[in-house]
Design an enzyme around this catalytic site. Sequence first.
Site, PDB file in Angstrom:
ATOM      1  N   TYR A  57       3.559  -4.487  10.692  1.00 53.49           N
ATOM      2  CA  TYR A  57       3.528  -3.048  10.431  1.00 53.49           C
ATOM      3  C   TYR A  57       4.663  -2.339  11.164  1.00 53.49           C
ATOM      4  O   TYR A  57       5.248  -1.390  10.651  1.00 53.49           O
ATOM      5  CB  TYR A  57       2.194  -2.457  10.877  1.00 53.49           C
ATOM      6  CG  TYR A  57       1.003  -2.852  10.025  1.00 53.49           C
ATOM      7  CD1 TYR A  57       1.138  -3.648   8.887  1.00 53.49           C
ATOM      8  CD2 TYR A  57      -0.273  -2.443  10.362  1.00 53.49           C
ATOM      9  CE1 TYR A  57       0.057  -4.014   8.122  1.00 53.49           C
ATOM     10  CE2 TYR A  57      -1.381  -2.797   9.594  1.00 53.49           C
ATOM     11  CZ  TYR A  57      -1.205  -3.582   8.481  1.00 53.49           C
ATOM     12  OH  TYR A  57      -2.283  -3.944   7.708  1.00 53.49           O
ATOM     13  N   HIS A  66       0.844  -1.204   0.000  1.00 47.53           N
ATOM     14  CA  HIS A  66       0.000   0.000   0.000  1.00 47.53           C
ATOM     15  C   HIS A  66       0.881   1.257   0.000  1.00 47.53           C
ATOM     16  O   HIS A  66       0.635   2.214   0.738  1.00 47.53           O
ATOM     17  CB  HIS A  66      -0.930   0.028   1.217  1.00 47.53           C
ATOM     18  CG  HIS A  66      -1.913  -1.097   1.258  1.00 47.53           C
ATOM     19  ND1 HIS A  66      -3.231  -0.956   0.875  1.00 47.53           N
ATOM     20  CD2 HIS A  66      -1.774  -2.403   1.629  1.00 47.53           C
ATOM     21  CE1 HIS A  66      -3.858  -2.114   1.012  1.00 47.53           C
ATOM     22  NE2 HIS A  66      -2.978  -3.009   1.459  1.00 47.53           N
TER      23      HIS A  66
END
Length: 307
Positions: free
Chosen positions: A296, A32
């Site tokens: 993450y 992303h």
Amino acid sequence: MSSELAKSQISSTIVDSIEDLKGTHHGFRRAHARGFVYEAVFTPNGAAAPFTTAPHLQGEPVRATVRFSHTDANPHAADSDRAVRGFATKFHLTDGTNTDLVMVSVERFVAATPEEFVEFIKAAKADTDAQDPSVPHIKSFVGAHPTVGPALVAAKTIAIPVSYATTQYWAIHAFLWRDADGVVRPVRYSWVPEAGIVDASDSESWTPHHLTEELRDRLPVSFVLRVQFGEPGDPTHDSTVAWPADRRTVDVGRIEITKESPDQEHWQSQVFDPTSLVDGIEPSDDPVLAARSTIYAVSYDRRSHQR
């Protein structure tokens, strides 16, 4: 080996594998990579209140920040690509805390565990590098993990949307709602576009950032938050398996995305974490969901240090 150490190691391995497959782009997310951020307001309709004590799902509107994204690791990937899109939301609660909801435009994930995800990425890399195309590594992976087949087909054949505002998004994982009496119910989320689902018939003439430019002209846009309730036997641990379509669904609120955020640089550096939850919402037993926060964190550390 402690469970936390094991989670950290597999998360680093996943990020390593993504970098090996897709390369690195300094300062950008490992997936992303390119997105744009918007201001929004979420207004719950009260339908969730009997089932969860989560404060942003009761009755009062809450501010939110939304990031739409192309899922590729390459920040220069074109919007005309046949690709999964992302819709991440950070709800800003009145007590100063936040809670996140992260969705993509496919209903299932491509692996049931972090270890399977590493296998999948390595198979994709092997197919990319193969001199002999008759050795189908992904096909072999699907043969060993047959529940991932529908997710791969969906990702490969996904339609290109006319707009970020005309596609449906799913949270992929199951979550647990806890009500005021302590009763727990499994749920899955989706954002349903009020503009309807509309696919592009021709994207060849698009500019690379067409969807961002299109949304700028279209704002404001809105989505309904739809919740699907699981029944006994519906898996909560496996994001490769969708629940039956006849399960009860309830629309619990509406988000209106009003304008572009004036501080894109700040928000591009932030993390939208699906395990950032509040009282009344708990993670399920999905091991991929459990690993995402650490994945993450690894990605954030690398991009923030310009690796």
